[in-house]
Design an enzyme around this catalytic site. Structure first.
Site, mmCIF file in Angstrom:
data_model
loop_
_atom_site.group_PDB
_atom_site.id
_atom_site.type_symbol
_atom_site.label_atom_id
_atom_site.label_comp_id
_atom_site.label_asym_id
_atom_site.label_seq_id
_atom_site.Cartn_x
_atom_site.Cartn_y
_atom_site.Cartn_z
ATOM 1 N N PHE A 1 8.433 -12.712 4.775
ATOM 2 C CA PHE A 1 9.211 -11.790 5.599
ATOM 3 C C PHE A 1 8.663 -11.824 7.036
ATOM 4 C CE2 PHE A 1 10.128 -7.445 7.178
ATOM 5 C CZ PHE A 1 11.494 -7.597 7.234
ATOM 6 N N ASP B 1 -1.618 -10.681 2.852
ATOM 7 C CA ASP B 1 -0.348 -9.941 2.890
ATOM 8 C C ASP B 1 0.116 -9.825 1.436
ATOM 9 O OD1 ASP B 1 2.129 -8.843 3.128
ATOM 10 O OD2 ASP B 1 2.783 -10.118 4.793
ATOM 11 N N HIS C 1 4.083 -8.209 -1.781
ATOM 12 C CA HIS C 1 4.814 -8.504 -3.024
ATOM 13 C C HIS C 1 3.910 -8.406 -4.246
ATOM 14 C CE1 HIS C 1 7.652 -11.528 -0.705
ATOM 15 N NE2 HIS C 1 7.734 -10.297 -0.250
ATOM 16 N N GLN D 1 7.902 -0.261 0.883
ATOM 17 C CA GLN D 1 9.286 -0.186 1.336
ATOM 18 C C GLN D 1 10.205 -0.272 0.105
ATOM 19 O OE1 GLN D 1 11.319 -3.147 1.454
ATOM 20 N NE2 GLN D 1 13.064 -2.226 2.511
ATOM 21 N N LYS E 1 10.289 -3.116 -2.539
ATOM 22 C CA LYS E 1 9.042 -3.610 -3.126
ATOM 23 C C LYS E 1 8.834 -3.070 -4.547
ATOM 24 C CE LYS E 1 8.867 -5.825 0.478
ATOM 25 N NZ LYS E 1 8.310 -5.696 1.784
ATOM 26 N N ARG F 1 -8.756 8.419 16.654
ATOM 27 C CA ARG F 1 -9.795 9.371 16.254
ATOM 28 C C ARG F 1 -10.819 8.685 15.347
ATOM 29 N NH1 ARG F 1 -4.957 12.791 15.213
ATOM 30 N NH2 ARG F 1 -4.783 14.156 17.016
ATOM 31 N N TYR G 1 -9.089 16.345 19.520
ATOM 32 C CA TYR G 1 -8.731 15.861 20.855
ATOM 33 C C TYR G 1 -9.732 14.848 21.399
ATOM 34 C CZ TYR G 1 -4.949 19.205 20.750
ATOM 35 O OH TYR G 1 -3.807 19.872 20.392
ATOM 36 N N ARG H 1 0.590 7.566 10.520
ATOM 37 C CA ARG H 1 0.096 8.148 9.276
ATOM 38 C C ARG H 1 1.218 8.252 8.228
ATOM 39 N NH1 ARG H 1 -2.148 11.582 13.293
ATOM 40 N NH2 ARG H 1 -0.449 13.034 12.943
HETATM 41 C C1 LIG Z 1 8.180 -6.130 3.108
HETATM 42 C C2 LIG Z 1 7.151 -7.050 3.673
HETATM 43 C C3 LIG Z 1 6.354 -6.701 4.763
HETATM 44 C C4 LIG Z 1 6.594 -5.476 5.599
HETATM 45 O O1 LIG Z 1 6.602 -4.297 4.958
HETATM 46 P P1 LIG Z 1 7.438 -3.012 5.490
HETATM 47 O O2 LIG Z 1 6.833 -1.924 4.702
HETATM 48 O O3 LIG Z 1 8.871 -3.264 5.184
HETATM 49 O O4 LIG Z 1 7.171 -2.866 6.957
HETATM 50 C C5 LIG Z 1 5.344 -7.551 5.146
HETATM 51 N N1 LIG Z 1 5.149 -8.724 4.515
HETATM 52 C C6 LIG Z 1 5.917 -9.124 3.491
HETATM 53 C C7 LIG Z 1 5.636 -10.431 2.832
HETATM 54 C C8 LIG Z 1 6.961 -8.310 3.046
HETATM 55 O O5 LIG Z 1 7.754 -8.735 2.042
#
Ligand SMILES: *Cc1c(COP(=O)(O)O)cnc(C)c1O
Length: 394
Positions: free
Chosen positions: A95, A165, A168, A191, A194, A223, A230, A240
């Site tokens: 992605f 990453d 998935h 997301q 997923k 922070r 602050y 967050r």
């Molecule tokens: C979905 C996805 C992201 C990004 O995630 P979001 O929560 O949609 O910002 C990053 N890397 C891969 C491989 C993804 O499939």
């Protein structure tokens, strides 16, 4: 065989597949608890609790939640000190966020080709190295862990930070070790699409307290622990996660082991059935993969059996037959218009190019289906394949 639904025939199936995400009383109770607590934002015990639970689930010692799985990648890069002038090696089968996070950190993505499981090929990573290379982002595509042995060896030799990453790969493992603890830091997404979701959300986990701590500061306005509200020590932002997301995620996390098990059983069944179909190629996971999380189940169409019909036409016909969740990448990531506006390097990526013509996936919702649903899926594959002449002419 009857006419394809996409050419006006009767769809093979009209019954919907089971609804995703699965939810019930645990999610309802958790959301009401947040509601009644009056603490709805990111400074919530619900967020702390999920952070701990998700890290522990992956045997990692630290975790920090954020609003999505794109900013987590940005946070990981910034925490690793990646910035202007640096290069970060990424795969072209992923992605967009994997590479746009690099651009947003001010660095340059360098695309290296994938191997047979659509993950970064360590040999191609080697070719893509330069004196500017600062980090590498292996994507565990579809939930199949990347070859972390070779990537880590390379990274150690060249002093690179490894950012997994794992968007998935919730719950996946490599040689018995959970993703999320293999590299220096790992990013997950929650997301909607997923295999663990609260609609939106993300987390970084890892065993390096300093890296995770720097990312936490970035998500939390710069922070640092022990200093005041602050007191802003670093340049940060507000990314967050809310208590709502964390509450749903804690409940969803309890469902994950059972879902991983069902997907693994369905994958084993599909591997056995689909490997008998001569128009497809099913690639068994690398032997070092101990848990494939099957966020995506990948299938390769054999072009020689398909009369010029590509994955775009094939998946469209499959959807018309009533099978949801089929997807594909129409082009390697670096062929997107966006990247022409920025500096990037790409080595030759013939495997990625081929994957965009002949690889498609079925998403994890279908991988949670019952046996009857899988039979319909298999029948739909056969029906569409037997109608390629019709498709090619359409
Ligand atoms: C979905 C996805 C992201 C990004 O995630 P979001 O929560 O949609 O910002 C990053 N890397 C891969 C491989 C993804 O499939």
């Amino acid at each position: 065989m009857s006419s394809l639904a996409i050419a006006g025939g009767k769809p093979l199936r009209t019954k919907p597949f089971a609804r995703w995400p699965e939810f019930g009383a645990t999610e309802r109770t958790a959301l009401i608890e947040v509601l009644e607590s009056g603490i709805w934002g990111g400074y919530s015990p619900a967020v702390d609790e999920f952070e701990r639970a998700f890290a522990v689930f992956h045997h990692a010692s630290h975790g920090v939640c954020a609003s999505n799985g794109t900013v987590t990648l940005e946070g990981a890069l910034l925490a690793a000190g990646v910035g202007p002038g640096d290069e970060v090696i990424v795969p072209p089968i992923t992605f967009a966020a994997t590479a746009t996070a690099v651009l947003r950190a001010g660095a340059t993505p360098v695309f290296a080709d994938v191997e047979a499981h659509y993950n970064l090929d360590p040999e191609r990573v080697c070719e893509a190295l330069s004196p500017r290379t600062k980090a590498v982002i292996p994507v565990h595509f579809g939930g199949h862990p990347a070859d972390m042995d070779a990537i880590l060896a390379l990274a150690r030799e060249h002093g690179l930070t490894v950012i997994e990453d794992a968007a998935h790969a919730h719950g996946a493992s490599w040689k018995g070790n959970s993703v999320g603890t293999l590299g220096d830091i790992a990013s997950f997404s929650f997301q909607q699409s997923k295999s663990l979701t609260a609609g939106e959300g993300g987390i970084l986990i890892g065993n390096n307290a300093e890296l995770v701590g720097r990312a936490r500061s970035f998500f939390n306005q710069g922070r640092v622990p022990g200093r005041g509200w602050y007191e802003h020590i670093h340049l940060g932002t507000n990314q967050r996660m809310t208590a709502w997301q964390a509450a749903v995620l804690s409940a969803q996390l309890e469902r994950l082991p059972g879902q991983l098990e069902r997907r693994a059983q369905n994958a084993a069944y599909l591997n056995q059935r689909l490997s008998k179909l001569d128009f497809l190629e099913i690639r068994p996971p690398d032997e070092r993969v101990t848990i494939h999380s099957y966020c995506l189940y990948t299938i390769r169409l054999r072009p020689e059996a398909m009369d010029g019909v590509d994955v775009a036409a094939f998946t469209k016909a499959l959807a018309a037959e009533g099978i949801p969740g089929a997807g594909y990448y129409p082009h390697p990531l670096h062929h997107n218009e966006l990247f022409r506006k920025y500096a990037f390097r790409a080595t030759e990526c013939p495997r990625a190019l081929a994957a965009c013509r002949d690889m498609f996936w079925i998403s994890h919702e279908v991988m949670l289906a019952g046996r009857d649903d899988l039979e319909d899926f298999i029948a739909a594959l056969e029906k569409v394949a037997s109608g390629v002449k019709e498709l090619a002419g359409a």
